[in-house]
Write a protein that holds these residues in place. Sequence first.
Motif, PDB file in Angstrom:
ATOM      1  N   ALA A  72       0.847  -1.189   0.000  1.00  0.00           N
ATOM      2  CA  ALA A  72       0.000   0.000   0.000  1.00  0.00           C
ATOM      3  C   ALA A  72       0.881   1.238   0.000  1.00  0.00           C
ATOM      4  O   ALA A  72       1.781   1.381   0.828  1.00  0.00           O
ATOM      5  N   SER A  73       0.631   2.106  -0.954  1.00  0.00           N
ATOM      6  CA  SER A  73       1.339   3.383  -0.989  1.00  0.00           C
ATOM      7  C   SER A  73       0.335   4.479  -0.637  1.00  0.00           C
ATOM      8  O   SER A  73      -0.782   4.200  -0.239  1.00  0.00           O
ATOM      9  N   GLY A  74       0.725   5.712  -0.801  1.00  0.00           N
ATOM     10  CA  GLY A  74      -0.161   6.813  -0.461  1.00  0.00           C
ATOM     11  C   GLY A  74      -1.379   6.917  -1.362  1.00  0.00           C
ATOM     12  O   GLY A  74      -2.465   7.282  -0.920  1.00  0.00           O
ATOM     13  N   LYS A  75      -1.228   6.560  -2.655  1.00  0.00           N
ATOM     14  CA  LYS A  75      -2.324   6.708  -3.602  1.00  0.00           C
ATOM     15  C   LYS A  75      -2.943   5.397  -4.048  1.00  0.00           C
ATOM     16  O   LYS A  75      -4.121   5.348  -4.368  1.00  0.00           O
ATOM     17  N   TYR A  76      -2.148   4.332  -4.093  1.00  0.00           N
ATOM     18  CA  TYR A  76      -2.616   3.090  -4.685  1.00  0.00           C
ATOM     19  C   TYR A  76      -2.286   1.894  -3.808  1.00  0.00           C
ATOM     20  O   TYR A  76      -1.452   1.972  -2.911  1.00  0.00           O
ATOM     21  N   VAL A  77      -2.941   0.784  -4.128  1.00  0.00           N
ATOM     22  CA  VAL A  77      -2.696  -0.495  -3.458  1.00  0.00           C
ATOM     23  C   VAL A  77      -2.350  -1.512  -4.529  1.00  0.00           C
ATOM     24  O   VAL A  77      -3.021  -1.587  -5.562  1.00  0.00           O
ATOM     25  N   GLN A 102     -13.753   1.998 -11.653  1.00  0.00           N
ATOM     26  CA  GLN A 102     -14.898   1.503 -10.897  1.00  0.00           C
ATOM     27  C   GLN A 102     -14.865   1.898  -9.419  1.00  0.00           C
ATOM     28  O   GLN A 102     -15.832   1.647  -8.705  1.00  0.00           O
ATOM     29  N   LEU A 103     -13.782   2.500  -8.950  1.00  0.00           N
ATOM     30  CA  LEU A 103     -13.633   2.823  -7.538  1.00  0.00           C
ATOM     31  C   LEU A 103     -13.844   4.308  -7.269  1.00  0.00           C
ATOM     32  O   LEU A 103     -13.522   5.155  -8.099  1.00  0.00           O
ATOM     33  N   TYR A 104     -14.370   4.609  -6.092  1.00  0.00           N
ATOM     34  CA  TYR A 104     -14.507   5.996  -5.670  1.00  0.00           C
ATOM     35  C   TYR A 104     -13.152   6.521  -5.215  1.00  0.00           C
ATOM     36  O   TYR A 104     -12.733   7.603  -5.595  1.00  0.00           O
ATOM     37  N   ARG A 105     -12.472   5.754  -4.381  1.00  0.00           N
ATOM     38  CA  ARG A 105     -11.110   6.060  -3.953  1.00  0.00           C
ATOM     39  C   ARG A 105     -10.263   4.814  -4.141  1.00  0.00           C
ATOM     40  O   ARG A 105     -10.753   3.697  -4.058  1.00  0.00           O
ATOM     41  N   THR A 106      -8.983   5.002  -4.346  1.00  0.00           N
ATOM     42  CA  THR A 106      -8.109   3.869  -4.643  1.00  0.00           C
ATOM     43  C   THR A 106      -7.436   3.267  -3.412  1.00  0.00           C
ATOM     44  O   THR A 106      -6.671   2.323  -3.536  1.00  0.00           O
ATOM     45  N   THR A 107      -7.728   3.803  -2.213  1.00  0.00           N
ATOM     46  CA  THR A 107      -7.109   3.241  -1.009  1.00  0.00           C
ATOM     47  C   THR A 107      -8.117   2.955   0.097  1.00  0.00           C
ATOM     48  O   THR A 107      -7.709   2.626   1.208  1.00  0.00           O
ATOM     49  N   ASP A 108      -9.403   3.056  -0.176  1.00  0.00           N
ATOM     50  CA  ASP A 108     -10.376   2.822   0.889  1.00  0.00           C
ATOM     51  C   ASP A 108     -10.697   1.328   1.013  1.00  0.00           C
ATOM     52  O   ASP A 108     -10.114   0.487   0.343  1.00  0.00           O
ATOM     53  N   THR A 109     -11.645   1.018   1.895  1.00  0.00           N
ATOM     54  CA  THR A 109     -11.980  -0.373   2.183  1.00  0.00           C
ATOM     55  C   THR A 109     -12.528  -1.092   0.966  1.00  0.00           C
ATOM     56  O   THR A 109     -12.171  -2.249   0.702  1.00  0.00           O
ATOM     57  N   SER A 110     -13.377  -0.434   0.200  1.00  0.00           N
ATOM     58  CA  SER A 110     -13.939  -1.094  -0.980  1.00  0.00           C
ATOM     59  C   SER A 110     -12.860  -1.367  -2.031  1.00  0.00           C
ATOM     60  O   SER A 110     -12.965  -2.331  -2.788  1.00  0.00           O
ATOM     61  N   ALA A 111     -11.818  -0.557  -2.069  1.00  0.00           N
ATOM     62  CA  ALA A 111     -10.709  -0.801  -2.992  1.00  0.00           C
ATOM     63  C   ALA A 111      -9.987  -2.094  -2.615  1.00  0.00           C
ATOM     64  O   ALA A 111      -9.636  -2.893  -3.488  1.00  0.00           O
TER      65      ALA A 111
END
Length: 183
Positions: A72-77, A102-111
Amino acid sequence: MFKSYNFICLLNTLKQCRFGSTTQSGVKNEVVTMLTNRNPRNLERLRIGYKPDGYHVDALGKRYWHKLQLTASGKYVKASIVHFQNGEVLSANTSEWCIKKQLYRTTDTSAYINLGRVLAQRCLQSGLIEVECFIKSKKPDDKVALFLQAMQEGGVSLTEPSQFKAAMPWDLDRPEKPWEVTE
């Protein structure tokens, strides 16, 4: 109609090349006696391939054929499957356009959950159903725990079977050979 007939003729030609004879000429089909296995992972699937053991004083994480990594980085996983000898085999990243779209954010739980689903699907498509996982989550509802749960629900086992070791003549217990079916 014409295209399907050509396709059937192509399949018959491939079958003839594989078995070495045709039925139209009256020659019997013969089974190939010499088979070359071109799958380098076949011995690992049979549990008789080399698995690095290391020494008993080594840290854990050395005994695997395929290992799951999560970065996990600051912007992406990024999640990847790494082979002990050849390096990275598969990967999925939230920076990929088809996932990021398809994602709202690239580091949240749904990601994390969706990344686990995508990687599990790619593993099953490539034939990897067992990978070793040394990732530990701190809480049961953590992002990492949800990622691992999505991998398991996707059909990938997070533990690899142990390497088959042949029994010596003086051993009392003889393990069942993984390539024999006793049903």
